[in-house]
Write a protein that holds these residues in place. Structure first.
Motif, PDB file in Angstrom:
ATOM      1  N   SER A 110      45.457  27.801  30.818  1.00 33.83           N
ATOM      2  CA  SER A 110      45.540  27.760  29.360  1.00 33.83           C
ATOM      3  C   SER A 110      46.513  28.790  28.805  1.00 33.83           C
ATOM      4  O   SER A 110      46.757  28.836  27.597  1.00 33.83           O
ATOM      5  CB  SER A 110      44.156  27.982  28.748  1.00 33.83           C
ATOM      6  N   GLY A 111      47.077  29.631  29.690  1.00 33.20           N
ATOM      7  CA  GLY A 111      48.078  30.607  29.274  1.00 33.20           C
ATOM      8  C   GLY A 111      47.539  31.965  28.921  1.00 33.20           C
ATOM      9  O   GLY A 111      48.260  32.801  28.387  1.00 33.20           O
ATOM     10  N   HIS A 112      46.244  32.232  29.238  1.00 37.53           N
ATOM     11  CA  HIS A 112      45.635  33.514  28.903  1.00 37.53           C
ATOM     12  C   HIS A 112      45.515  34.392  30.144  1.00 37.53           C
ATOM     13  O   HIS A 112      45.492  33.911  31.276  1.00 37.53           O
ATOM     14  CB  HIS A 112      44.242  33.304  28.308  1.00 37.53           C
ATOM     15  N   ASN A 113      45.409  35.706  29.919  1.00 35.30           N
ATOM     16  CA  ASN A 113      45.052  36.615  30.988  1.00 35.30           C
ATOM     17  C   ASN A 113      43.603  36.342  31.407  1.00 35.30           C
ATOM     18  O   ASN A 113      42.788  35.922  30.589  1.00 35.30           O
ATOM     19  CB  ASN A 113      45.211  38.070  30.536  1.00 35.30           C
ATOM     20  N   VAL A 114      43.280  36.607  32.673  1.00 32.68           N
ATOM     21  CA  VAL A 114      41.963  36.245  33.203  1.00 32.68           C
ATOM     22  C   VAL A 114      41.263  37.483  33.750  1.00 32.68           C
ATOM     23  O   VAL A 114      41.853  38.256  34.512  1.00 32.68           O
ATOM     24  CB  VAL A 114      42.072  35.190  34.317  1.00 32.68           C
ATOM     25  N   LEU A 115      39.997  37.638  33.371  1.00 35.19           N
ATOM     26  CA  LEU A 115      39.161  38.720  33.877  1.00 35.19           C
ATOM     27  C   LEU A 115      37.842  38.133  34.352  1.00 35.19           C
ATOM     28  O   LEU A 115      37.187  37.395  33.617  1.00 35.19           O
ATOM     29  CB  LEU A 115      38.901  39.757  32.778  1.00 35.19           C
ATOM     30  N   ALA A 116      37.457  38.455  35.589  1.00 33.90           N
ATOM     31  CA  ALA A 116      36.173  38.016  36.145  1.00 33.90           C
ATOM     32  C   ALA A 116      35.415  39.240  36.623  1.00 33.90           C
ATOM     33  O   ALA A 116      35.953  40.059  37.387  1.00 33.90           O
ATOM     34  CB  ALA A 116      36.380  37.039  37.297  1.00 33.90           C
ATOM     35  N   THR A 117      34.169  39.396  36.166  1.00 31.42           N
ATOM     36  CA  THR A 117      33.359  40.552  36.533  1.00 31.42           C
ATOM     37  C   THR A 117      32.246  40.145  37.503  1.00 31.42           C
ATOM     38  O   THR A 117      31.922  38.977  37.649  1.00 31.42           O
ATOM     39  CB  THR A 117      32.730  41.195  35.289  1.00 31.42           C
ATOM     40  N   ARG A 118      31.678  41.172  38.146  1.00 29.83           N
ATOM     41  CA  ARG A 118      30.568  40.994  39.097  1.00 29.83           C
ATOM     42  C   ARG A 118      30.900  39.924  40.143  1.00 29.83           C
ATOM     43  O   ARG A 118      30.085  39.055  40.448  1.00 29.83           O
ATOM     44  CB  ARG A 118      29.274  40.656  38.360  1.00 29.83           C
ATOM     45  N   VAL A 119      32.092  40.026  40.683  1.00 30.76           N
ATOM     46  CA  VAL A 119      32.560  39.051  41.669  1.00 30.76           C
ATOM     47  C   VAL A 119      32.038  39.444  43.045  1.00 30.76           C
ATOM     48  O   VAL A 119      32.162  40.597  43.476  1.00 30.76           O
ATOM     49  CB  VAL A 119      34.101  38.978  41.667  1.00 30.76           C
TER      50      VAL A 119
END
Length: 248
Positions: free
Chosen positions: A72-81
């Motif tokens: 979608s063109g956004h920066n991505v952040l994933a937590t508790r991976v």
């Protein structure tokens, strides 16, 4: 596509306002991805794209959500991976950034690098056992473009360690203080600075610490002014809030 066409036709024919059309397009775009509904409109509403909470997702669910936000063109952040999700992301997502200590995976769009505020966020811990939660806060704030002053292992059991670093802490715009056990450190820091303090209780401690409840209650009843509190082990929430404060 037929749903999207009907939304645009309604706007074209004057049967829907601009605001209604944007909202309906967002609903159409919010499609299911491996049992996860991505909120594509969140960046427009809040200024920040949706963050993936990975703790109870399968590796494929994390990868699918990650790729959808990325596309979608956004920066991505994933937590508790989890480690297995880190492995899947490393295989399937190019240039993904992995921070195992913070349990965070991220990706930055080359055209969406955040502005860097001139002031820094302080992240202070009582002990080294609090580091995973503190790093979650620090890496979250760094993802949004903030400079971080890390000051670790300065708990009240050896308060002289904290006093040696007071001037560095006072130079920060907002301070995240992470502590377990009895959770006293935010009160001490709050009494030494004229900046907002975000207290983060951790689940570190022996039996009567009740997995962080003792620290949480101690922080909620802090005698220092200007101390706010997030939930137990919520480094992400503290880092996100600190970012907002630092950008005011």
């Amino acid at each position: 596509m037929s749903d999207l066409k009907s939304v645009l036709d309604a706007y074209k024919d004057g049967n829907a306002s601009y605001e209604e059309t944007i909202a309906r397009i967002s609903e159409v775009e919010s499609r299911m991805v491996e049992a996860t509904t991505i909120d594509h409109d969140r960046h427009r509403r809040t200024g920040f794209a949706e963050v993936i909470y990975g703790e109870f997702k399968t590796p494929q669910q994390v990868v699918s959500a990650f790729r959808t936000i990325q596309d979608s063109g956004h920066n991505v952040l994933a937590t508790r991976v989890k480690p297995e999700a880190f492995e899947a992301l490393s295989r399937e997502i190019q240039e993904v950034n992995i921070n195992e200590s913070a349990r965070i995976a991220s990706w930055m769009h080359p055209d969406r690098l955040p502005d860097v505020p001139s002031t820094a966020i302080g992240v202070v811990t009582a002990g080294t056992s609090d580091l995973p939660v503190a790093e979650e806060a620090a890496v979250t704030a760094e993802f949004y473009g903030n400079k971080i002053e890390r000051i670790f292992d300065v708990g009240v059991a050896g308060v002289h360690r904290l006093l040696r670093r007071v001037e560095s802490i006072r130079c920060c715009r907002v301070i995240v203080v992470v502590a377990g056990m009895e959770g006293a450190l935010p009160s001490v820091v709050g009494g030494l600075v004229d900046k907002p303090v975000i207290a983060v209780p951790t689940s570190v401690g022996y039996g009567a610490a009740f997995n962080g409840i003792a620290a949480l209650l101690g922080m909620l009843t802090s005698c220092a002014s200007g101390v706010s509190v997030v939930n137990i082990d919520n480094g992400f929430g503290a880092g996100f809030l600190a970012n907002i404060i630092n950008r005011l």
